[in-house]
Design an enzyme around this catalytic site. Structure first.
Site, short mmCIF file in Angstrom:
data_model
loop_
_atom_site.label_atom_id
_atom_site.label_comp_id
_atom_site.label_asym_id
_atom_site.label_seq_id
_atom_site.Cartn_x
_atom_site.Cartn_y
_atom_site.Cartn_z
N HIS A 19 0.81 -1.22 0.00
CA HIS A 19 0.00 0.00 0.00
C HIS A 19 0.84 1.26 0.00
O HIS A 19 0.43 2.28 -0.58
CB HIS A 19 -0.95 -0.02 1.20
CG HIS A 19 -2.04 -1.04 1.07
ND1 HIS A 19 -2.74 -1.51 2.15
CD2 HIS A 19 -2.53 -1.69 -0.02
CE1 HIS A 19 -3.63 -2.40 1.74
NE2 HIS A 19 -3.52 -2.53 0.43
N HIS A 42 -8.28 -8.11 -7.73
CA HIS A 42 -8.74 -8.85 -6.54
C HIS A 42 -8.92 -7.82 -5.42
O HIS A 42 -8.05 -7.65 -4.57
CB HIS A 42 -7.73 -9.93 -6.15
CG HIS A 42 -7.50 -10.95 -7.21
ND1 HIS A 42 -6.71 -10.71 -8.32
CD2 HIS A 42 -7.95 -12.23 -7.34
CE1 HIS A 42 -6.69 -11.79 -9.09
NE2 HIS A 42 -7.43 -12.72 -8.52
N GLU A 117 -14.10 -8.50 -7.69
CA GLU A 117 -14.08 -9.30 -6.47
C GLU A 117 -15.09 -10.43 -6.61
O GLU A 117 -16.27 -10.19 -6.84
CB GLU A 117 -14.42 -8.44 -5.24
CG GLU A 117 -14.48 -9.21 -3.94
CD GLU A 117 -13.25 -10.08 -3.70
OE1 GLU A 117 -13.41 -11.29 -3.44
OE2 GLU A 117 -12.12 -9.54 -3.77
N ASP A 160 -3.38 -8.51 -7.39
CA ASP A 160 -3.14 -8.84 -5.99
C ASP A 160 -3.94 -10.08 -5.58
O ASP A 160 -4.79 -10.01 -4.68
CB ASP A 160 -3.53 -7.63 -5.12
CG ASP A 160 -3.29 -7.87 -3.64
OD1 ASP A 160 -2.51 -8.76 -3.30
OD2 ASP A 160 -3.93 -7.16 -2.83
#
Length: 258
Positions: A19, A42, A117, A160
């Site tokens: 991050h 993701h 997602e 990710d």
């Protein structure tokens, strides 16, 4: 597979690494008055409560964002601290911004966001905080292929996955090569775990470095969250890294060696 929920790991050392670099890149991109696209394969739920029972069960944030703040690793004006402070102001002191909310903090009118997602509960939670982003309840790799190249063409993709599907290690090099052919100006940022006694990630990175010799590879190492845990580090592989990212990555890496 739909068993992975990031709340157990939110804010950990790997999240801090990932991050911090993601926020730095978004801050860099939005520093220019040109629209951009953000794609995430993701996304997870976007917002995490580090006081929740799931997060406290592992307490991984203690060695991640909590350690960084206690040690003043990130200045108040660091790009990651900006969205983190914003979600705390809105949702409470134990709130933690996942990558969709980090991106949301930086994106402007005229920018676009595409978030995938597959987990139904995570998707529903993401839907509550995603703002104007376009959401996809589908396989993130397929979504990324479908929207590439995006409009605007300038932008960033975060890849990710949880790597619960072990075939991801073998499939990702071909995936990034395909996306790069479609979207040769896009910044492609891949997160991956460093695992004890496991060469899958090493083989994946060797193949990626061969395909993208000018990419940035940033890795940190840290003790296992608990005895017996397999993850001992975090990696970020960035195709078309923006100018200056190498210096920021070097700075973050040094913090974990001190």
């Amino acid at each position: 597979m739909l068993s992975y929920q990031h709340i157990y790991h939110a804010g950990n050392a790997a999240d801090l690494h990932k991050h911090a670099l993601l926020a730095w890149m978004l801050d860099y991109l939005t520093g220019k008055d040109k629209p951009l696209s953000y794609i995430e394969t993701h996304a997870g739920r976007g917002l995490y409560d580090l006081s929740a029972a799931e997060a406290r069960k592992t307490a991984e944030a203690d060695a991640g964002i909590a350690r960084a703040e206690a040690g003043n690793w990130l200045s108040a004006d660091h790009p990651l601290m900006q969205p983190l402070m914003a979600v705390r102001t809105r949702y409470g002191d134990s709130a933690y911004a996942g990558s969709p909310l980090i991106a949301q903090h930086f994106l402007r009118d005229g920018d676009s966001a595409h978030l995938a997602e597959l987990h139904p509960a995570e998707y529903d939670a993401l839907n509550n905080v995603a703002g104007t982003a376009k959401l996809y309840r589908q396989d993130g790799f397929a979504m990324a292929q479908a929207v590439s190249p995006p409009t605007p063409r300038r932008g960033l993709m975060l890849v990710d996955p949880s790597y619960e599907v072990k075939a991801d290690y073998a499939a990702i090099p071909g995936f990034l090569q395909s996306i790069s052919r479609k979207w040769n100006v896009g910044i492609l940022a891949l997160w991956y775990p460093l695992l004890r006694d496991d060469q899958r990630q090493a083989g994946m990175i060797r193949e990626l470095q061969s395909s993208f010799p000018d990419a940035l590879t940033s890795e940190i190492r840290f003790p296992p969250a608990k005895p017996g845990h397999g993850m001992i580090g975090s990696g970020m592989f960035v195709v078309n890294p923006p100018w200056g990212l190498d210096a920021e990555a070097t700075r973050i890496e040094a913090l974990f060696r001190d």
